[in-house]
Scaffold this active site. Structure first.
Site, short mmCIF file in Angstrom:
data_model
loop_
_atom_site.label_atom_id
_atom_site.label_comp_id
_atom_site.label_asym_id
_atom_site.label_seq_id
_atom_site.Cartn_x
_atom_site.Cartn_y
_atom_site.Cartn_z
N SER A 63 0.81 -1.22 0.00
CA SER A 63 0.00 0.00 0.00
C SER A 63 0.84 1.27 0.00
CB SER A 63 -0.95 0.01 1.20
OG SER A 63 -0.22 0.12 2.41
N LYS B 298 0.95 3.73 7.01
CA LYS B 298 0.35 4.72 6.13
C LYS B 298 0.90 6.11 6.47
CE LYS B 298 -2.94 2.05 4.21
NZ LYS B 298 -2.28 0.79 4.57
#
Lengths: 192, 192
Positions: free
Chosen positions: B114, B151
């Site tokens: 990601s 993230k």
DNA sequence: ACAATAATGGAACGAACGTTCTATTGTCAA
DNA sequence: TTGACAATAGAACGTTCGTTCCATTATTGT
């Protein structure tokens, strides 16, 4: 390792990270909250037994091989690790992990973005083993026009080529022999 | 700096690289080829003036800010070690460069892709300082559904969000409070 | 060649060191 | 609660420390 010893070790590791040296026993007293050098001596003996500390010929303390171990987690386990070194954690020593042959290894700063799609960004550092021979598919530092260039080594029918990982850059097809400075065995980046 | 002082400094750097500490004057005598502590004291004074050495509160020597300045390769220049740019890191160990606070630092293996557009690939390892507070824009390890997720921390009007660096993944908008495990201060990867 | 200055060697000294010992306190098991 | 053992505090001691001083040697400029 006992939890309390992990706490003491962590304080010594912080001191070392900040100062670049380990202090004498009298200072360690203050750091770990003891009031006498005797228990410091006992702690040092325990940490020596486990490979975290060693003595120099001048009787000073120096980091042992395990001093630089860091706990490592698998990211799918959100485990709530206790910071004071749960002894059951896996550990990893970054330099031992990344550098296999120190005498032939150098660090090279990455300046361009030709390998950005391979996760190598400008400002990264790559770890290079100096070798003149590489295999197809290896990440290499080659010397082109008297400059270093970082690319993947490829092969075409006319000879070896250097393949970027960024569509904005062309495949490099050197005339004559290609000079390989070394192969890239690792990479690291600092954010803060 | 005088050339002879550079030679002495290099010997001290080698000793430090090998032992993780700087020795007392009496040992430095042997290392640099002097027969008395007086000229060692004079050398130390010169190196202190130039920022290479400092003293601890206990009157021991420790590396100064400039001690770790060593020639490293700059990737735009070929073949001959030359000083890299001023702001470049210099380090005797990668751990020293990447880990500032050992007691609060852990390593986390990266499993997903990601963050691939930010140059963080599956199989990479990130260096995480455990902190519950982070700033917008920081790379963070958060805990979502009892799992770690890596993230970038973002902010929307309803609260904080977690932003991936891969268009195949959605922005994560946690209900309730977001739990931050730590901030990512570094990253490394091994190829071979 | 000579004088001035810098660098080095060796000695001295009070402070701090690592190590060891003993007494006291803390912990644990019965 | 008591006894055994472990851990810690405090003191002592021979060794080494960093610093300073002075004498000697080396270097430099005229």
């Amino acid at each position: 390792m006992e939890n309390i010893d992990s706490t003491y070790l962590a304080k010594l590791q912080d001191h070392y990270a900040e100062n670049g040296v380990l202090p004498p026993y009298s200072t360690i007293m203050g750091i770990v909250g003891m009031k006498s050098k005797s228990p410091v001596a006992a702690l040092v003996a325990r940490l020596k037994l486990q490979g975290y500390l060693e003595s120099t010929p001048e009787k000073r303390l120096k980091p042992g091989r395990r001093f630089f171990e860091r706990p490592i987690f698998d990211s799918v386990r959100a485990g709530f690790p206790s910071p004071a070194g749960d002894a059951n954690h896996d550990t990893l020593t970054i330099d031992e992990f990344l550098v296999s042959h120190p005498s032939s290894t150098v660090l090279v700063n990455v300046k361009g973005d030709s390998m950005i799609d391979a996760g190598i960004l400008p400002g990264d550092t790559v770890i290079v083993e100096k070798r003149a021979v590489a295999n197809v598919g290896d990440l290499v530092i080659a010397i082109i026009d008297n400059e270093f260039t970082l690319k993947t080594l490829g092969k075409e029918k006319n000879g070896y080529v250097l393949i970027p990982a960024n569509p904005a850059y062309p495949v490099i097809r050197p005339k004559g022999d290609m000079e390989i400075f070394g192969i890239v065995v690792g990479q690291f980046r600092k954010y803060k």
